[in-house]
Design a protein around this motif. Structure first.
Motif, PDB file in Angstrom:
ATOM      1  N   ALA A  69      77.835   0.572  78.414  1.00 51.16           N
ATOM      2  CA  ALA A  69      77.760   1.500  77.284  1.00 51.16           C
ATOM      3  C   ALA A  69      78.368   0.821  76.056  1.00 51.16           C
ATOM      4  N   THR A  70      77.833   1.167  74.898  1.00 48.20           N
ATOM      5  CA  THR A  70      78.306   0.601  73.626  1.00 48.20           C
ATOM      6  C   THR A  70      79.835   0.593  73.562  1.00 48.20           C
ATOM      7  N   THR A  71      80.426   1.727  73.957  1.00 50.18           N
ATOM      8  CA  THR A  71      81.873   1.876  73.843  1.00 50.18           C
ATOM      9  C   THR A  71      82.643   0.961  74.792  1.00 50.18           C
ATOM     10  N   ARG A  89      73.608   5.317  76.420  1.00 41.97           N
ATOM     11  CA  ARG A  89      73.576   5.985  77.719  1.00 41.97           C
ATOM     12  C   ARG A  89      72.152   6.179  78.262  1.00 41.97           C
ATOM     13  N   GLY A  97      80.041   6.085  81.042  1.00 37.91           N
ATOM     14  CA  GLY A  97      80.737   7.343  81.307  1.00 37.91           C
ATOM     15  C   GLY A  97      80.073   7.989  82.525  1.00 37.91           C
ATOM     16  N   ASN A 145      89.156   7.038  80.201  1.00 37.73           N
ATOM     17  CA  ASN A 145      88.530   6.770  78.906  1.00 37.73           C
ATOM     18  C   ASN A 145      88.881   7.908  77.944  1.00 37.73           C
ATOM     19  N   ARG A 150      78.758   9.737  66.530  1.00 43.37           N
ATOM     20  CA  ARG A 150      77.811   8.868  67.232  1.00 43.37           C
ATOM     21  C   ARG A 150      76.473   9.591  67.391  1.00 43.37           C
ATOM     22  N   SER A 208      74.624   9.458  72.958  1.00 39.91           N
ATOM     23  CA  SER A 208      75.797   8.692  73.403  1.00 39.91           C
ATOM     24  C   SER A 208      76.737   9.573  74.222  1.00 39.91           C
ATOM     25  N   GLY A 209      77.443   8.948  75.162  1.00 36.60           N
ATOM     26  CA  GLY A 209      78.389   9.682  76.005  1.00 36.60           C
ATOM     27  C   GLY A 209      79.492  10.305  75.156  1.00 36.60           C
ATOM     28  N   THR A 210      79.945   9.565  74.146  1.00 29.55           N
ATOM     29  CA  THR A 210      81.013  10.058  73.269  1.00 29.55           C
ATOM     30  C   THR A 210      80.586  11.355  72.584  1.00 29.55           C
ATOM     31  N   ARG A 254      88.107  11.315  79.767  1.00 34.12           N
ATOM     32  CA  ARG A 254      86.898  10.943  80.522  1.00 34.12           C
ATOM     33  C   ARG A 254      87.251   9.737  81.377  1.00 34.12           C
ATOM     34  N   TRP A 311      85.680   5.826  82.984  1.00 35.87           N
ATOM     35  CA  TRP A 311      84.636   4.797  83.083  1.00 35.87           C
ATOM     36  C   TRP A 311      84.213   4.684  84.537  1.00 35.87           C
TER      37      TRP A 311
END
Ligand code: PGA
Length: 307
Positions: free
Chosen positions: A100-102, A130, A148, A164, A196, A200-202, A268, A270
Motif C-alpha cells: 500500500a502507498t502508506t 488498495r 491494511g 498502524n 486521500r 485508499s485504506g486511510t 489499524r 498492517w
C-alpha cells in the motif's frame, strides 16, 4: 487455431486496459506492434475481438471469451514460473512484493535489509492503492502484499504484524495546535481536511471513524499521495489524517505537529497477505518468515518512525 503466447499476452493487456496505448506502455512496445499482433490473433480466431464505439474500444463476445482464457493461461504460466522457482530454491528466486502507498517507506527499508541476505535473488516492489492490491491478488500478479485489513470474504491468508495508527496533523501555527488537553471531535467540524483518494485504506478508515460518530468532515484537496497531504498541510491548506508511518523528519523539523484529538489515533494494523492456496516461492516464504519473525519485528520497532 494457430496463435502464440505472445499474441495472447498482448491481447490480455489491451483487453484489461481497453486501450492499445496503455497496453503498449505497459509492455514497452510501440502501439502499431501491439495492434498488429492483436489483428493476427483476430485472424487466427476468425472473429473480431474488439469493436470500436466512438473513441472507445470494447470487447466483442468472442473477445470476452478470449480474455477469460488469456487470463487463465497467464495464471497457469505464472504458477509454472513459481514451481520452477521453487525447484531452484531461495538463492535464485524472484520476489514480487506489492505494498500500500502508506507502507512504502517501511516496506522499502525491510526489503533492503532482507535483500542483503540473498545474492542472486531479484525483487520487484509495486507501490499502489488498495483496490489495485486486491486486483493483483485476485489475478495472481504478485506474491505477497502488505496492506491494511483486506475484505473478509476474499480467500486470503492474512497475518497482522504491526500497528498502524492514524493521526491528525496540522501546521504548528494552526490554532488547534495550541489547544490544551484533548481536542473535542466536534471541533473538527469547522476544519477543512486534505484527504486521500476514496479507494485508499486511510480514507476508508477515516470515513468509518467519523461516520460512526455522526461527524461530517469538510474535505478540500483530494490526492493519492501522502507526501502531497503533508505538503498541503505544511502550506496551511487544512488538516490531514495520515498513518504515523508516513511521518518522519517533518515532526523533528517542526514543520508539522500531531494534534491530540479525542478518540485518536485510529488504531489499524498492517497485514501480510497472499492468496489461499498459492504456492509461495521459497524466496517469498523466506520474506514472510523474516517480516513476521523476530528480526523483522526488531527492524520495524527500530525503523525511524516517531511513536
Ligand atoms: P493506503 O494504506 O491508505 O495507502 O491505501 C493502506 C491502509 O491503511 O489500508
Amino acid at each position: 487455431m494457430h496463435l502464440t503466447l505472445r499474441q495472447l499476452t498482448l491481447f490480455e493487456s489491451v483487453a484489461r486496459h481497453l486501450s492499445y496505448t496503455r497496453a503498449a506502455e505497459e509492455l514497452h512496445l510501440s502501439q502499431p506492434a501491439v495492434s498488429m499482433q492483436v489483428r493476427q490473433l483476430e485472424d487466427a480466431a476468425g472473429l473480431p475481438l474488439f469493436e470500436k464505439m466512438g473513441k472507445r474500444i470494447h470487447l466483442t463476445e468472442a473477445g470476452q471469451e478470449m480474455f477469460n482464457y488469456a487470463r487463465r493461461i497467464g495464471q497457469e504460466l505464472q504458477e509454472l514460473d513459481d514451481v520452477m522457482a521453487s525447484l531452484k530454491g531461495v538463492q535464485r528466486g524472484h520476489l514480487r512484493l506489492s505494498v500500500a502507498t502508506t507502507a512504502n517507506s517501511f516496506a522499502t527499508r525491510i526489503l533492503a535489509a532482507f535483500s542483503h541476505r540473498y545474492e542472486g535473488t531479484t525483487y520487484s516492489l509495486d507501490v499502489t492503492n488498495r483496490k489495485t492490491l486486491l486486483d493483483q491478488l485476485a489475478n495472481n500478479e504478485t506474491d505477497i502484499v502488505i496492506m491494511g485489513k483486506p475484505p473478509e470474504d476474499a480467500d486470503l491468508v492474512v497475518q497482522p504484524f504491526m500497528e498502524n495508527p492514524l493521526v491528525v496533523i496540522a501546521h504548528p501555527d494552526h490554532p488547534l495546535a495550541a489547544h490544551v488537553g484533548p481536542i473535542p471531535l466536534k471541533a473538527l467540524r469547522s476544519e477543512t481536511f486534505v484527504v486521500r483518494e476514496p479507494d485508499s485504506g486511510t480514507r476508508i478508515a477515516m470515513e468509518r471513524f467519523f461516520g460512526e460518530r455522526g461527524i461530517q468532515l469538510k474535505t478540500g484537496i483530494e490526492t493519492t499521495s501522502n507526501s502531497a497531504i503533508k505538503h498541503a498541510v505544511e502550506a496551511g491548506l487544512g488538516l490531514g489524517i495520515v498513518s504515523i508511518h508516513t511521518l518522519d523528519l517533518e515532526l523533528e523539523a517542526g514543520a508539522l505537529v500531531v494534534l491530540d484529538v479525542e478518540g485518536f489515533p485510529i488504531l489499524r494494523h498492517w497485514h501480510l497477505v497472499y492468496c489461499q492456496g498459492k504456492r509461495l516461492p521459497p524466496i517469498a516464504k523466506a520474506f514472510q518468515e523474516f517480516l513476521t519473525g523476530e528480526e523483522g519485528r526488531y527492524l520495524l520497532r527500530h525503523a525511524k518512525t516517531p511513536r
